[in-house]
Design a protein around this motif. Structure first.
Motif, PDB file in Angstrom:
ATOM      1  N   LYS A 159      31.513 -44.206   4.256  1.00 14.89           N
ATOM      2  CA  LYS A 159      30.079 -44.418   4.054  1.00 14.89           C
ATOM      3  C   LYS A 159      29.312 -43.307   4.757  1.00 14.89           C
ATOM      4  CE  LYS A 159      29.874 -47.810   7.738  1.00 14.89           C
ATOM      5  NZ  LYS A 159      29.533 -49.146   8.164  1.00 14.89           N
ATOM      6  N   PHE A 160      28.062 -43.123   4.337  1.00 19.62           N
ATOM      7  CA  PHE A 160      27.240 -42.078   4.949  1.00 19.62           C
ATOM      8  C   PHE A 160      25.778 -42.357   4.627  1.00 19.62           C
ATOM      9  CE2 PHE A 160      28.901 -40.653   0.846  1.00 19.62           C
ATOM     10  CZ  PHE A 160      27.777 -40.229   0.158  1.00 19.62           C
ATOM     11  N   ALA A 161      24.897 -41.713   5.414  1.00 24.89           N
ATOM     12  CA  ALA A 161      23.459 -41.791   5.118  1.00 24.89           C
ATOM     13  C   ALA A 161      22.956 -40.373   4.882  1.00 24.89           C
ATOM     14  CB  ALA A 161      22.710 -42.440   6.268  1.00 24.89           C
ATOM     15  N   ILE A 162      22.018 -40.261   3.948  1.00 23.53           N
ATOM     16  CA  ILE A 162      21.377 -38.974   3.663  1.00 23.53           C
ATOM     17  C   ILE A 162      19.960 -39.080   4.216  1.00 23.53           C
ATOM     18  CG2 ILE A 162      20.587 -37.449   1.811  1.00 23.53           C
ATOM     19  CD1 ILE A 162      22.934 -38.944   0.147  1.00 23.53           C
TER      20      ILE A 162
ATOM     21  N   SER B  24      21.046 -44.828   2.356  1.00 24.60           N
ATOM     22  CA  SER B  24      22.350 -45.207   2.915  1.00 24.60           C
ATOM     23  C   SER B  24      23.299 -45.496   1.754  1.00 24.60           C
ATOM     24  CB  SER B  24      22.220 -46.421   3.849  1.00 24.60           C
ATOM     25  OG  SER B  24      21.786 -47.551   3.135  1.00 24.60           O
ATOM     26  N   CYS B  25      24.558 -45.111   1.938  1.00 20.58           N
ATOM     27  CA  CYS B  25      25.531 -45.168   0.832  1.00 20.58           C
ATOM     28  C   CYS B  25      26.891 -45.685   1.290  1.00 20.58           C
ATOM     29  CB  CYS B  25      25.802 -43.765   0.282  1.00 20.58           C
ATOM     30  SG  CYS B  25      24.379 -42.913  -0.332  1.00 20.58           S
ATOM     31  N   GLU B  26      27.571 -46.316   0.350  1.00 19.92           N
ATOM     32  CA  GLU B  26      29.016 -46.572   0.474  1.00 19.92           C
ATOM     33  C   GLU B  26      29.713 -45.581  -0.437  1.00 19.92           C
ATOM     34  OE1 GLU B  26      29.491 -50.506  -0.997  1.00 19.92           O
ATOM     35  OE2 GLU B  26      29.038 -51.415   0.955  1.00 19.92           O
TER      36      GLU B  26
ATOM     37  N   VAL C 131      24.276 -46.382  -3.585  1.00 26.16           N
ATOM     38  CA  VAL C 131      23.149 -46.576  -2.670  1.00 26.16           C
ATOM     39  C   VAL C 131      23.091 -48.033  -2.198  1.00 26.16           C
ATOM     40  CG1 VAL C 131      20.628 -46.437  -2.459  1.00 26.16           C
ATOM     41  CG2 VAL C 131      21.887 -44.684  -3.759  1.00 26.16           C
ATOM     42  N   THR C 132      23.058 -48.211  -0.859  1.00 25.49           N
ATOM     43  CA  THR C 132      22.978 -49.567  -0.285  1.00 25.49           C
ATOM     44  C   THR C 132      21.613 -49.825   0.345  1.00 25.49           C
ATOM     45  OG1 THR C 132      23.934 -48.713   1.776  1.00 25.49           O
ATOM     46  CG2 THR C 132      25.464 -49.701   0.191  1.00 25.49           C
ATOM     47  N   GLY C 133      20.826 -48.779   0.554  1.00 22.49           N
ATOM     48  CA  GLY C 133      19.501 -48.965   1.145  1.00 22.49           C
ATOM     49  C   GLY C 133      18.649 -47.718   0.979  1.00 22.49           C
ATOM     50  N   LEU C 134      17.332 -47.942   0.870  1.00 25.97           N
ATOM     51  CA  LEU C 134      16.385 -46.837   0.688  1.00 25.97           C
ATOM     52  C   LEU C 134      15.205 -47.053   1.623  1.00 25.97           C
ATOM     53  CD1 LEU C 134      16.326 -46.812  -3.231  1.00 25.97           C
ATOM     54  CD2 LEU C 134      17.175 -44.951  -1.797  1.00 25.97           C
TER      55      LEU C 134
END
Ligand code: FAD
Ligand code: NAD
Length: 153
Positions: free
Chosen positions: A65-68, A111-113, A130-133
């Motif tokens: 997982k990671f966040a941009i 946020s991403c998986e 995408v899990t969150g914006l």
């Protein structure tokens, strides 16, 4: 074909600037990246491209997982910090969002998986679901011609 010409032409495509963040065990890692794109609306997918020598590659392979973090105009020093271009001991303050470390006061956070990944020459393309914006009203930091830029009215 010359590498320099390739970089010059690719650098003539103006982009924003992101810092990719992830966490493995207790260790938070960040890396500056402008190879980022929106991929799909249903489901919501985005892509980033990470060089084979970047430590971030191993971190995302472990964390899945990671966040941009899309940087705001006043976050140029953070871009340099996470590109290894600043000799700074300053401790970066991270926040937690959707269980992931993110950079405070960014223009936006995605946020991403990990959804899929593809070997592409000397880079790996990671596709994230995408899990969150998250969004804040700031001006963007831009990168064009190998230099940081800002929007001028
Ligand atoms: P390192 O080189 O070890 O880390 C990068 C820097 O971040 C180091 O200075 C480190 O001290 C700091 N850092 C990491 N974690 C923390 C933390 N928790 N707290 C404080 N500091 C920390 N490369 C690509 O592969 N793809 C791209 O799309 C891309 N786009 C770029 C766009 C721009 C505008 C620039 C300037 C560079 C770009 N790069 C890109 C290059 C990439 O940012 C660098 O090669 C980077 O150094 C690779 O990071 P790394 O994961 O190997 O880790
Ligand atoms: P630069 O003038 O080297 O880069 C201009 C453009 O060329 C970039 O926006 C990118 O689109 C492309 N590019 C540069 N290096 C690349 C690479 N290794 N693989 C694929 N595309 C690449 O910009 P700069 O300010 O000198 O960059 C600072 C450092 O960050 C350099 O070492 C550069 O290689 C690296 N960088 C890597 C990427 C990437 O891997 N996608 C993107 C930008 C910058």
């Amino acid at each position: 074909m010359e590498d320099q010409l390739f970089r010059t032409i690719m650098g003539s495509f103006a982009t924003g600037v992101t810092v990719i963040t992830t966490q493995v065990d207790d260790e938070i890692h960040g890396m500056t990246a402008n190879a980022f794109m929106s991929v799909s609306l249903q489901p919501k997918l985005v892509a980033i491209s990470i060089g084979e020598k970047a430590k971030m590659l191993g971190y995302i392979n472990s964390s899945k997982k990671f966040a941009i973090n899309i940087l705001a105009a006043n976050q140029k020093d953070l871009s340099k910090q996470f590109a290894g271009q600043l000799n700074s001991d300053e401790v970066v303050a991270f926040e937690t969002y959707q269980g992931q470390p993110i950079i405070k006061n960014s223009l936006a956070v995605i946020s991403c998986e990990l959804f899929n990944q593809l070997d592409a020459g000397d880079h790996t393309i990671f596709i994230g679901r995408v899990t969150g914006l998250k969004h804040e009203p700031h001006e963007p930091l831009l990168f064009f011609g190998g230099k940081y830029q800002e929007i001028k009215e």
